[in-house]
Scaffold this motif. Structure first.
Motif, PDB file in Angstrom:
ATOM      1  N   GLN A 117       0.801  -1.219   0.000  1.00 14.83           N
ATOM      2  CA  GLN A 117       0.000   0.000   0.000  1.00 14.83           C
ATOM      3  C   GLN A 117       0.832   1.267   0.000  1.00 14.83           C
ATOM      4  OE1 GLN A 117      -2.573  -0.369   3.411  1.00 14.83           O
ATOM      5  NE2 GLN A 117      -3.478  -2.277   2.691  1.00 14.83           N
ATOM      6  N   GLN A 118       2.014   1.235   0.643  1.00 19.11           N
ATOM      7  CA  GLN A 118       2.782   2.459   0.812  1.00 19.11           C
ATOM      8  C   GLN A 118       4.165   2.396   0.179  1.00 19.11           C
ATOM      9  OE1 GLN A 118       2.955   3.519   4.968  1.00 19.11           O
ATOM     10  NE2 GLN A 118       0.835   2.940   5.347  1.00 19.11           N
ATOM     11  N   GLY A 119       4.574   1.234  -0.286  1.00 24.15           N
ATOM     12  CA  GLY A 119       5.935   1.079  -0.775  1.00 24.15           C
ATOM     13  C   GLY A 119       6.204   1.831  -2.060  1.00 24.15           C
ATOM     14  N   LEU A 120       7.468   2.098  -2.314  1.00 19.07           N
ATOM     15  CA  LEU A 120       7.877   2.634  -3.602  1.00 19.07           C
ATOM     16  C   LEU A 120       7.666   1.565  -4.660  1.00 19.07           C
ATOM     17  CD1 LEU A 120      11.214   4.338  -2.481  1.00 19.07           C
ATOM     18  CD2 LEU A 120       8.950   5.378  -2.681  1.00 19.07           C
ATOM     19  N   PHE A 121       7.666   1.981  -5.919  1.00 12.95           N
ATOM     20  CA  PHE A 121       7.343   1.034  -6.983  1.00 12.95           C
ATOM     21  C   PHE A 121       8.285  -0.166  -6.990  1.00 12.95           C
ATOM     22  CE2 PHE A 121       8.196  -0.291 -11.415  1.00 12.95           C
ATOM     23  CZ  PHE A 121       7.006  -0.980 -11.615  1.00 12.95           C
ATOM     24  N   ALA A 122       9.605   0.084  -6.897  1.00 13.86           N
ATOM     25  CA  ALA A 122      10.567  -1.022  -6.916  1.00 13.86           C
ATOM     26  C   ALA A 122      10.342  -1.965  -5.731  1.00 13.86           C
ATOM     27  CB  ALA A 122      11.993  -0.483  -6.907  1.00 13.86           C
ATOM     28  N   GLU A 123       9.981  -1.398  -4.575  1.00 18.29           N
ATOM     29  CA  GLU A 123       9.717  -2.228  -3.402  1.00 18.29           C
ATOM     30  C   GLU A 123       8.473  -3.085  -3.604  1.00 18.29           C
ATOM     31  OE1 GLU A 123      11.597   0.957  -0.181  1.00 18.29           O
ATOM     32  OE2 GLU A 123       9.454   0.912  -0.571  1.00 18.29           O
TER      33      GLU A 123
ATOM     34  N   VAL B 262       7.307  -4.161  -6.530  1.00 14.94           N
ATOM     35  CA  VAL B 262       7.642  -5.230  -7.478  1.00 14.94           C
ATOM     36  C   VAL B 262       8.381  -6.357  -6.764  1.00 14.94           C
ATOM     37  CG1 VAL B 262       9.018  -5.814  -9.508  1.00 14.94           C
ATOM     38  CG2 VAL B 262       7.669  -3.721  -9.494  1.00 14.94           C
ATOM     39  N   THR B 263       9.370  -5.983  -5.941  1.00  7.17           N
ATOM     40  CA  THR B 263      10.126  -6.997  -5.198  1.00  7.17           C
ATOM     41  C   THR B 263       9.203  -7.783  -4.273  1.00  7.17           C
ATOM     42  OG1 THR B 263      12.116  -5.639  -5.272  1.00  7.17           O
ATOM     43  CG2 THR B 263      12.029  -7.356  -3.591  1.00  7.17           C
ATOM     44  N   HIS B 264       8.317  -7.074  -3.611  1.00 11.79           N
ATOM     45  CA  HIS B 264       7.403  -7.745  -2.685  1.00 11.79           C
ATOM     46  C   HIS B 264       6.484  -8.717  -3.434  1.00 11.79           C
ATOM     47  CE1 HIS B 264       4.752  -8.395   0.684  1.00 11.79           C
ATOM     48  NE2 HIS B 264       3.727  -8.003  -0.036  1.00 11.79           N
ATOM     49  N   LEU B 265       5.929  -8.266  -4.556  1.00 13.31           N
ATOM     50  CA  LEU B 265       5.039  -9.131  -5.330  1.00 13.31           C
ATOM     51  C   LEU B 265       5.784 -10.376  -5.809  1.00 13.31           C
ATOM     52  CD1 LEU B 265       2.197  -9.418  -6.583  1.00 13.31           C
ATOM     53  CD2 LEU B 265       3.095  -8.291  -8.628  1.00 13.31           C
ATOM     54  N   THR B 266       7.032 -10.194  -6.227  1.00  9.15           N
ATOM     55  CA  THR B 266       7.824 -11.335  -6.686  1.00  9.15           C
ATOM     56  C   THR B 266       8.041 -12.334  -5.563  1.00  9.15           C
ATOM     57  OG1 THR B 266       8.953  -9.923  -8.296  1.00  9.15           O
ATOM     58  CG2 THR B 266      10.016 -11.999  -7.738  1.00  9.15           C
ATOM     59  N   ARG B 267       8.319 -11.846  -4.368  1.00 10.28           N
ATOM     60  CA  ARG B 267       8.575 -12.763  -3.254  1.00 10.28           C
ATOM     61  C   ARG B 267       7.296 -13.446  -2.780  1.00 10.28           C
ATOM     62  NH1 ARG B 267      13.322  -9.901   0.395  1.00 10.28           N
ATOM     63  NH2 ARG B 267      14.870  -9.906  -1.257  1.00 10.28           N
ATOM     64  N   VAL B 268       6.202 -12.715  -2.770  1.00 11.73           N
ATOM     65  CA  VAL B 268       4.934 -13.352  -2.414  1.00 11.73           C
ATOM     66  C   VAL B 268       4.592 -14.415  -3.446  1.00 11.73           C
ATOM     67  CG1 VAL B 268       2.455 -12.975  -2.103  1.00 11.73           C
ATOM     68  CG2 VAL B 268       4.080 -11.336  -1.169  1.00 11.73           C
ATOM     69  N   ARG B 269       4.856 -14.097  -4.705  1.00 13.72           N
ATOM     70  CA  ARG B 269       4.574 -15.050  -5.780  1.00 13.72           C
ATOM     71  C   ARG B 269       5.381 -16.329  -5.588  1.00 13.72           C
ATOM     72  NH1 ARG B 269       0.751 -16.081  -9.771  1.00 13.72           N
ATOM     73  NH2 ARG B 269       1.745 -17.124 -11.525  1.00 13.72           N
ATOM     74  N   ARG B 270       6.615 -16.176  -5.153  1.00 11.75           N
ATOM     75  CA  ARG B 270       7.477 -17.334  -4.941  1.00 11.75           C
ATOM     76  C   ARG B 270       6.932 -18.206  -3.803  1.00 11.75           C
ATOM     77  NH1 ARG B 270      12.696 -14.800  -4.362  1.00 11.75           N
ATOM     78  NH2 ARG B 270      12.459 -14.539  -6.613  1.00 11.75           N
TER      79      ARG B 270
END
Length: 531
Positions: free
Chosen positions: A185-191, A193-201
């Motif tokens: 909700q509050q992260g920068l865009f790069a953060e 993307v990284t978060h979505l990638t890790r959740v996806r994993r």
């Protein structure tokens, strides 16, 4: 002297001593005596002296405020602390004391490697080093994932009290019940993307739900990169979302959705592309006959094929390449009953020139053969098909100037298992210069295997002997410092000793040998292995 007396002094100061006389002091006798000793010859000066006396009394009489509640301590961290030698090494890496010198390692390049290994080993840094670690990660976004994980509960505790370290609370991997919500909700865009990638994993369905929840409100350029995060763990459960993305208002988002669907086994898009591909390429009398599309109809555009090539390529070649690259490779092996190597060896002809003629083995297909092989190479990379990648790469070229491999060799190489990548690249380096292998080396797993490391050192030695300059190979040398097996340090040190003194190559080899020794010590301190 009461607060009323202070108010009277303020009123006198506002109105002026010529309009209001100085008030008479009150309070304890000692203070009254002190006030009585004030010279009142000049009323203005006397007012200031009385105000000074009153201010001192007011301050001296203040009662202390209640003590604030003590801060709750950081959560417990059960991980073992770094070995003393590794902690000292971290201090050196964070300080960067050797950076910028000519013969010492570039510590900024080695810090990510150290952090990754320390995290993998399950250590925590000494508490005194956590602030410097968080500060380093604040300046370098690529360090944040490992740095935040290493900092652990103490890092989160510090971030809650220092606004400059708030990124810790938004970084995927930060502990705490609100971490996920804060990142998305509050992260920068790069953060994000990284978060979505890790959740996806960790949980593909949860990542898809996370993305679907905000998809309509995301910017087109953001949707594009968020969509890329779905590559990992792609499954039939993602197909409805991706099919819907084929109608996105952004052309790039539509193209990315189509590419993802083309890598999904059994997808409806893959079947549609296979129908088009089989109409465009037929096997007749041992020759692949190509009939390129004559138009890019609405159905093709819906499936992500732009009607115009962004590079100015011929329309029919463009359409054919896009269709073939999105076609499941199993379509060809099943339909034609041949393995990839046999299919790649077949002659290719333009079906339009073969009408009424026998398509014999002399047919070479002109440009269609290259188009076909190029598209198959793209499909092999998309679909991660090692058998096709292996066939397209073939054996490493025996000499410089050999015919180019279809597609991007480095991308095909990345599809192969890591040991096979290293062997192929090592064989390539035996007959090519280090600069020719830059992209191939980047596709190899690190640290490089001993055979590959030996081949790289030999290639650098040949480059030095041939009279080239180190800066001509700066990209490879940068990779080498980070990736070469530390066990090759003695061989590199020997090259430094054999090079002409005070030359660029002598300095380069000496620096590389020093970096390898530094890395060997760094790894030994974290793993406990003998150097």
């Amino acid at each position: 002297m009461s607060s009323d007396y202070w108010d009277q002094l303020q009123s006198t100061a506002l109105l002026g001593t010529d309009r209001r006389p100085l008030p008479e002091p009150d309070g304890p006798p000692a203070l009254q005596a002190a006030a009585a000793g004030v010279d009142r010859t000049d009323p203005a000066t006397a007012l200031l002296e009385l105000a000074a006396l009153t201010a001192v009394r007011r301050r001296a009489g203040l009662l202390p405020l209640p003590a604030p509640a003590p801060e709750p301590p950081a959560g417990d961290d059960e991980r073992p602390e770094l070995p003393a030698a590794a902690a000292r090494r971290l201090a050196v890496l964070l300080a960067g004391r050797a950076a910028g010198t000519t013969t010492q390692p570039n510590l900024a390049e080695l810090l990510p490697q150290w952090l990754s290994l320390a995290r993998e080993r399950g250590y925590r840094p000494p508490a005194a080093q956590v602030p410097a670690l968080l500060e380093a990660a604040r300046a370098r976004g690529e360090l944040r994932g490992d740095a935040v994980a290493l900092a652990g509960p103490l890092g989160r505790w510090l971030a809650e009290r220092n606004p400059q370290w708030r990124y810790v609370l938004r970084t995927a991997g930060a502990e705490g019940p609100t971490g996920t919500d804060l990142v998305w909700q509050q992260g920068l865009f790069a953060e994000r993307v990284t978060h979505l990638t890790r959740v996806r994993r960790r949980d593909p369905a949860a990542a898809l739900a996370l993305l679907a929840g905000t998809w309509p409100s995301e910017r087109a350029e953001d949707r594009l990169l968020f969509l890329d995060a779905l590559q990992e763990g792609l499954s039939p459960a993602d197909e409805p979302f991706l099919e819907a993305a084929l109608t996105d208002r952004s052309r790039n988002v539509r193209a990315t959705a189509a590419e993802l669907l083309s890598t999904l086994p059994g997808s409806a898009l893959g079947r549609r592309m296979a129908e088009r591909a089989q109409a465009a390429v037929r096997l007749v009398d041992g020759v692949l006959l190509v009939t390129p599309p004559t138009a890019c109809d609405a159905a093709m555009q819906h499936d992500g094929i732009p009607p115009k090539s962004p590079t100015g390529r011929g329309e029919q070649a463009w359409w054919l390449g896009e269709v073939l690259a999105a076609t499941p490779l199993s379509c060809w092996t099943h339909s034609f009953g041949l393995p990839p190597g046999r299919l790649l060896a077949l002659p290719v002809a333009d079906a339009r020139t073969q009408v009424g003629a026998h398509a014999g083995p002399a047919a070479d297909g002109g440009p269609w053969r290259d188009e076909l092989h190029e598209a198959w190479a793209r499909a092999a990379v998309r679909q991660g098909d090692a058998s096709w990648a292996r066939a397209l790469l073939g054996p490493p070229p025996r000499r410089a100037g050999s015919p180019a491999v279809a597609g991007a060799p480095a991308r095909l190489l990345a599809v192969l298992p890591p040991p096979e990548r290293a062997l192929w690249t090592a064989a390539f380096l035996r007959t090519h210069g280090p600069g020719d292998a830059f992209q191939l080396l980047g596709a190899c797993a690190t640290p490089w295997t001993p055979p590959l490391s030996t081949a790289v050192v030999a290639a650098l030695e040949r480059a030095a002997t041939a009279g080239s300059y180190p800066w001509n190979h700066s990209g490879v040398l940068g990779l080498t410092e980070r990736s070469l097996a530390p066990a090759t340090a003695p061989a590199v040190a020997a090259l430094a000793a054999d090079a002409a003194p005070d030359t660029a190559w002598a300095e380069t080899f000496a620096r590389l040998a020093g970096t390898l020794r530094f890395r060997a010590e760094m790894l030994a301190e974290l793993t406990g292995e003998e150097i």
